[in-house]
Scaffold this motif. Structure first.
Motif, PDB file in Angstrom:
ATOM      1  N   ILE A  15       0.677  -1.560   0.004  1.00 33.96           N
ATOM      2  CA  ILE A  15       0.159   0.465   0.055  1.00 33.96           C
ATOM      3  C   ILE A  15       0.838   0.609  -0.002  1.00 33.96           C
ATOM      4  N   THR A  16       1.875   1.362   0.768  1.00 32.18           N
ATOM      5  CA  THR A  16       2.786   3.013   0.639  1.00 32.18           C
ATOM      6  C   THR A  16       3.013   2.322  -0.476  1.00 32.18           C
ATOM      7  N   ARG A  17       3.507   1.619  -1.615  1.00 31.27           N
ATOM      8  CA  ARG A  17       3.967   1.919  -2.479  1.00 31.27           C
ATOM      9  C   ARG A  17       3.069   2.535  -3.878  1.00 31.27           C
ATOM     10  N   ILE A  18       2.165   1.412  -3.768  1.00 29.14           N
ATOM     11  CA  ILE A  18       0.986   1.902  -3.890  1.00 29.14           C
ATOM     12  C   ILE A  18       0.688   3.428  -4.396  1.00 29.14           C
ATOM     13  N   ARG A  19       0.659   3.498  -2.894  1.00 30.42           N
ATOM     14  CA  ARG A  19       0.078   5.347  -2.394  1.00 30.42           C
ATOM     15  C   ARG A  19       1.334   6.199  -3.444  1.00 30.42           C
ATOM     16  N   TYR A  20       2.514   5.801  -3.405  1.00 35.47           N
ATOM     17  CA  TYR A  20       3.361   6.599  -2.700  1.00 35.47           C
ATOM     18  C   TYR A  20       3.824   6.950  -4.993  1.00 35.47           C
ATOM     19  N   GLU A  21       3.278   5.728  -5.533  1.00 35.81           N
ATOM     20  CA  GLU A  21       3.618   6.084  -7.192  1.00 35.81           C
ATOM     21  C   GLU A  21       2.206   6.379  -7.619  1.00 35.81           C
ATOM     22  N   LEU A  22       1.319   6.143  -7.195  1.00 31.12           N
ATOM     23  CA  LEU A  22       0.017   6.184  -7.938  1.00 31.12           C
ATOM     24  C   LEU A  22      -0.952   7.112  -7.320  1.00 31.12           C
ATOM     25  N   GLY A  23      -0.623   7.561  -6.302  1.00 31.20           N
ATOM     26  CA  GLY A  23      -1.838   8.230  -6.173  1.00 31.20           C
ATOM     27  C   GLY A  23      -2.923   7.768  -4.876  1.00 31.20           C
ATOM     28  N   ASN A  24      -3.560   8.468  -3.610  1.00 26.08           N
ATOM     29  CA  ASN A  24      -4.773   8.146  -3.093  1.00 26.08           C
ATOM     30  C   ASN A  24      -5.354   7.924  -3.307  1.00 26.08           C
ATOM     31  N   GLU A  25      -5.942   8.073  -4.711  1.00 24.20           N
ATOM     32  CA  GLU A  25      -7.001   7.705  -5.610  1.00 24.20           C
ATOM     33  C   GLU A  25      -6.853   6.191  -6.055  1.00 24.20           C
ATOM     34  N   ALA A  26      -5.575   5.429  -6.127  1.00 19.20           N
ATOM     35  CA  ALA A  26      -5.750   4.137  -6.337  1.00 19.20           C
ATOM     36  C   ALA A  26      -6.217   3.529  -5.377  1.00 19.20           C
ATOM     37  N   ILE A  27      -6.987   2.044  -6.382  1.00 19.55           N
ATOM     38  CA  ILE A  27      -7.889   0.587  -6.754  1.00 19.55           C
ATOM     39  C   ILE A  27      -7.108  -0.419  -6.267  1.00 19.55           C
ATOM     40  N   ILE A  28      -6.828  -1.383  -5.048  1.00 21.90           N
ATOM     41  CA  ILE A  28      -6.464  -2.648  -5.189  1.00 21.90           C
ATOM     42  C   ILE A  28      -7.418  -3.553  -5.924  1.00 21.90           C
ATOM     43  N   ILE A  29      -7.066  -4.203  -6.922  1.00 23.46           N
ATOM     44  CA  ILE A  29      -7.683  -4.588  -7.656  1.00 23.46           C
ATOM     45  C   ILE A  29      -8.253  -6.020  -7.565  1.00 23.46           C
ATOM     46  N   SER A  30      -6.639  -7.237  -6.588  1.00 18.91           N
ATOM     47  CA  SER A  30      -5.939  -8.202  -6.191  1.00 18.91           C
ATOM     48  C   SER A  30      -5.178  -8.063  -5.435  1.00 18.91           C
TER      49      SER A  30
END
Ligand SMILES: Nc1nc2c(ncn2[C@@H]2O[C@H](COP(=O)(O)OP(=O)(O)OP(=O)(O)O)[C@@H](O)[C@H]2O)c(=O)[nH]1
Ligand SMILES: [Mg+2]
Length: 397
Positions: A15-30
């Motif tokens: 999650i930390t990496r996802i937020r950092y790279e894609l921003g807060n709007e990103a959602i986890i698909i799987s």
């Protein structure tokens, strides 16, 4: 849409990496647990593979909206500043409005520096243009009423000219007493109306623009003088210009059985008047002339000089537009008219024009006419009656 896979030791790390790279709007698909690839991977510890996605259009839109909002905010500020200046002048004209702000890339740095200079964004141009139109409407509408009293608005709605409204308001303001505004208003209006009550005598000439009712008024006057006052009346016309003009007056003369003469040239005038010397009153009809045509007015002047009378009545319809009143009243001043006859009172329901005519002409009203019927639709109205008309307390049907 951006879709990206992350391998991490645990969910927190992912999650930390996802937020950092894609921003807060990103959602986890799987998410799933996997081993590293290859032989070594088979013996290794399982790790977490997380797939995340973000709608990049949303992000772009958001950014664009944010930019637009900034631009619009700056546009509004710029327009507000213009309006603040312009409200003092009461109108917002094209020169002052953002076309130049938006389109010109040469706009000097300074006042509009940080607004919308150099932005050729059609949408914004359109929106600003709409705002400009709306603001113009607002300024001319409700903002236009700022500082205008109810009385001023009422007078303007009665078709009084600006200078007449100003004169009335100044006169009322100068009255230092406690009487009601309505009482003061009536007094002021009445004082502005001058009526000429003296009897018609000797030679009377009617002049005025085409179609205002000169010939009909001559017929009405003749009827009134002959039938009611039992006077001896003669009619002369110099209107040989319009087909049927002579016959129009001749018919009235025949009906009333009074002398009638047509004048074709100036030298005939003195002779015609001499022929009618036994008459108490001689009424002279003239050709309708445009006050803008100086030659025609000079021609009329030459005829009137021959008549040698100080009884020249300017005939003007109360349905005349304010701008035209100005041109007529001033254009005919060359004829040195002594009185005003206002016609067609039956053809309107606002009589502000009466005061406008009087203020410009500075001559009294001799008669008003109130319809097409000969001879009854003519009268002398007192200032009191005219004031009521002018203030909308009475109408002529
Ligand atoms: N409603 C109304 N119509 C009038 C009045 N006075 C005259 N008219 C009409 O206005 C029209 C023109 O009248 P004229 O007397 O021929 O006007 P004029 O000023 O002599 O016209 P020219 O000789 O062409 O310049 C006629 O149809 C008249 O009946 C009036 O007081 N009220
Ligand atoms: Mg005529």
């Amino acid at each position: 849409m951006i879709i990206k896979r992350y391998k991490a030791n645990n969910m927190n790390e992912a999650i930390t990496r996802i937020r950092y790279e894609l921003g807060n709007e990103a959602i986890i698909i799987s998410q799933r647990k996997i081993r590293k690839s290859g032989v070594i991977g088979f013996f290794s510890k399982r790790i977490l593979e997380v797939t995340a996605a973000v709608d990049n259009k949303k992000e772009e839109d958001k950014k664009r909206r944010h930019d637009n909002k900034d631009d619009m905010k700056q546009s509004v500020e710029a327009i507000k500043r213009i309006i603040d200046n312009k409200i003092k002048d009461t109108t917002l004209d094209d020169k002052a409005v953002p076309n130049n702000i938006i389109k010109s890339s040469n706009t000097p740095r300074g006042f509009y520096e940080n607004s919308i200079v150099d932005k050729n964004n059609d949408a914004i141009i359109r929106e600003v243009q709409q705002m400009k139109n709306m603001l113009n409407e607002v300024i001319q509408g409700s903002y236009g009423n700022i500082g205008r009293s109810k009385l001023q608005i009422r007078l303007e709605n009665s078709d009084f000219s600006h200078s007449v409204v100003k004169k009335i308001l100044n006169s009322i303001n100068a009255m230092d007493d406690d009487r009601e505004e309505e009482v003061k208003l009536k007094e002021v209006v009445k004082s502005m109306i001058k009526v000429d009550n003296k009897e018609l005598e000797h030679v009377v000439v009617l002049v005025g623009p085409t179609g205002v009712g000169k010939t009909t008024t001559i017929a009405k006057l003749a009827g009134k003088l002959v039938l009611i006052e039992k006077k001896k009346v003669g009619l002369i016309t110099i209107d040989t210009y319009r087909i049927g003009a002579v016959e129009q007056l001749r018919t009235y003369a025949d009906i009333m059985n009074i002398p009638f003469q047509v004048i074709f040239s100036m030298k005939d005038m003195a002779k015609a008047i001499d022929n009618m010397k036994s008459c108490d009153i001689i009424l002279i009809d003239t050709t309708g002339r445009s006050s803008k045509n100086e030659m025609q007015i000079s021609e009329l002047r030459a005829f009137i000089d021959k008549v040698q009378t100080s009884n020249v009545h300017l005939v003007i319809s109360c349905t005349t537009k304010n701008k035209d009143i100005d041109v007529i009243v001033n254009g005919y001043k060359k004829l040195n008219y002594s009185d005003i006859i206002i016609t067609k009172l039956d053809e309107t329901s606002t009589y502000g024009s009466i005061l406008n005519i009087l203020q410009l002409a500075k001559k009294p009203i001799s008669f008003v006419t109130t319809g097409q019927n000969v001879p009854e639709d003519i009268k002398i109205m007192e200032p009191e009656e005219l004031a009521k008309l002018v203030l909308g307390e009475d109408i002529i049907c």
